[in-house]
Design a protein around this motif. Structure first.
Motif: not given
Length: 244
Positions: A149-157
């Motif tokens: 799977s490839i997803r958008l980068p996310s900011c950490q919680k």
């Protein structure tokens, strides 16, 4: 006088040959010396004796063993956009000479049909997908699979904000005692890495007049409730007195 001489010329045998048990043997002309097949093959190889000379081993009667225990050390890859993947070579027993994959990988990723290794990165987004990999040899094949799977980068919680992908915002109500307002931050890509933006505002301490107003409202409500209760009590006493 006349004499008759009979001459016979025979092909020489192969002497000094060593068989599979390790014994020294003599192989007659036209016969075979049998030897093991190459590693990962089953059957027997053979060498023909021709006039005292053993020919090279013939492996036509050898068959490749089927692949077994075919797998990747890691079979689930959860990547972010443009993150590089290197799956490493798959593990297997016996023999594999070529590989195939289905369906096709996202653009930017490569599949090595000789080693089975998956490498590269992709800017495409991909929901969790199962890919089947087939390993083949001359006589058989085996199948394994990986999930990618490839997803958008996310900011950490953080303590105040949940994790969100690049381009999305997260808001927090200032519900702590003595504060009010809403703080919003956006997840942005900075130098190739996801990062929270600066807050658009900050939690503000509740002004004193608001505190006094709330206290006054609470006081008035309590006073009204008290008056209503006293009025009801007096009315009940008056009815009892009239009945007497």
């Amino acid at each position: 006088t006349t004499a008759t001489v009979q001459i016979t010329i025979s092909a020489a045998p192969c002497t000094g040959a060593i068989d599979q048990s390790g014994s020294v043997v003599t192989i007659q002309d036209g016969e075979y010396l049998y030897e093991p097949c190459l590693p990962d093959f089953t059957g027997q190889g053979k060498r023909l004796c021709t006039n005292g000379i053993l020919e090279e081993v013939n492996y036509d009667d050898c068959s490749a063993l089927p692949p077994e225990d075919f797998m990747y050390s890691v079979n689930t890859f959860e990547l972010i956009q443009n993150e590089t993947l290197s799956s490493g070579r798959p593990h297997y027993r016996n023999r594999i000479t070529s590989y195939e994959i289905s369906p096709s990988l996202p653009s930017g990723m490569n599949f090595n049909s000789l080693t089975g290794e998956i490498t590269g990165s992709s800017s495409e987004l991909l929901a969790a997908t199962e890919f089947s990999i087939t390993g083949r040899n001359e006589n058989s094949f085996a199948v394994t699979s990986i999930h990618l799977s490839i997803r958008l980068p996310s900011c950490q919680k953080t303590a105040e904000f949940e994790s969100v992908p690049i381009g999305q915002s997260q808001s927090m109500n200032c519900t702590r005692s003595g504060y009010y307002g809403v703080v919003t931050r956006r997840c942005e890509l900075v130098n190739g890495k996801p990062q929270w933006s600066a807050p658009d505002s900050y939690c503000q301490p509740t002004p004193l007049y608001i505190v006094l107003f709330i206290v006054a409202v609470v006081f008035i409500i309590c006073l009204v409730i008290l008056i209503v209760r006293c009025t009801r009590r007096n009315k009940r006493k008056l009815r009892i007195h009239k009945q007497k």
